[in-house]
Design an enzyme around this catalytic site. Sequence first.
Site: not given
Length: 325
Positions: A67, A110, A138, A221, A296
């Site tokens: 990516k 994702r 998001q 974030g 994350s």
Amino acid sequence: MLILSANDQQKLIEMPEVIDAVSIALEEYSAMRTETPVRTVLNVEKAGGHAIFMPSVAENAGSLGMKYVGSFPNNKQIGKAAINGVVLLADVQTGEPQALLEGSYLTVMRTGALSGAATKYLARENSKVLAVIGTGAQAIGQCEAIMAVRNIEKINLYNRSEKKAYDLAKQLRARFDVEVIVCQDADRAIDGADILVTATSSTTPVFSSRLAPGVHVNAIGSYQPTMQELPTHVVSSADKVVVESAEAALEEAGCLYIPIQEGEFTPSRIHSELGFIVSDEAAGRESDEELTVFKSVGFAAADIVVAKYFYEKALRENIGQRIMM
């Protein structure tokens, strides 16, 4: 090679299927069956931007690719998007390019799916109220994924731009049978929430209240060590802190890095990578009173496995544009 636009991907997506795909990526990563280096960031000084490259190979999942994300904040001054990206998918057997996918939509879905997987294993089964702080791109993926794994009846939204919060509320009401409330401040939004999502680019904590026992947090974030969405007290008091990649989280996640620097958290207190929970090698939620946090930062193995999902489904349904190399 197949080209898949965001619109193409929207025609193909089924969120439970994407959650299944990222769960495979999580399990493969934690079992050390992928090669997924920490992202490479190139500073483009004159333009004031960053070029980010994230390669991965997950052979057992049949996925190979990379990516690319360009983050160029000054683009807003010339009427262009500040963030652009693509995912290149290659044949894991021959290395031949197979597909080029628009990256922003894929990343949103994702990332949502990763939170969906975390919520599946870490949130209380009877969770009904979702709070979302940050209502940018998001947020819709987060809501869609969480609602795929829990019976959410109410969503509290907060954003510094009230208009953005109302815009998201309108979208959510149109798509789901759910009560949506726009809150005037972040602490009010999280009051009574069973699940909390923070999806901002803030460098400082976005709320101050202490969380009640039993809350699950998906913090998605902050992706640099200088960015901290969660107050230190949330991380330091959590019963379980879970990440996709311990290596990446400790290097990139300010929500963990800053509490470590403050002496309020230690790397040894990371409960597990989510992949170990997916594979039943580590425990998920064990009681209704646990405060759980999923931090994350994203990882390329999830991007390429989701890209493979879109590619194979597009072939079956004859969607996308073919080009000759």
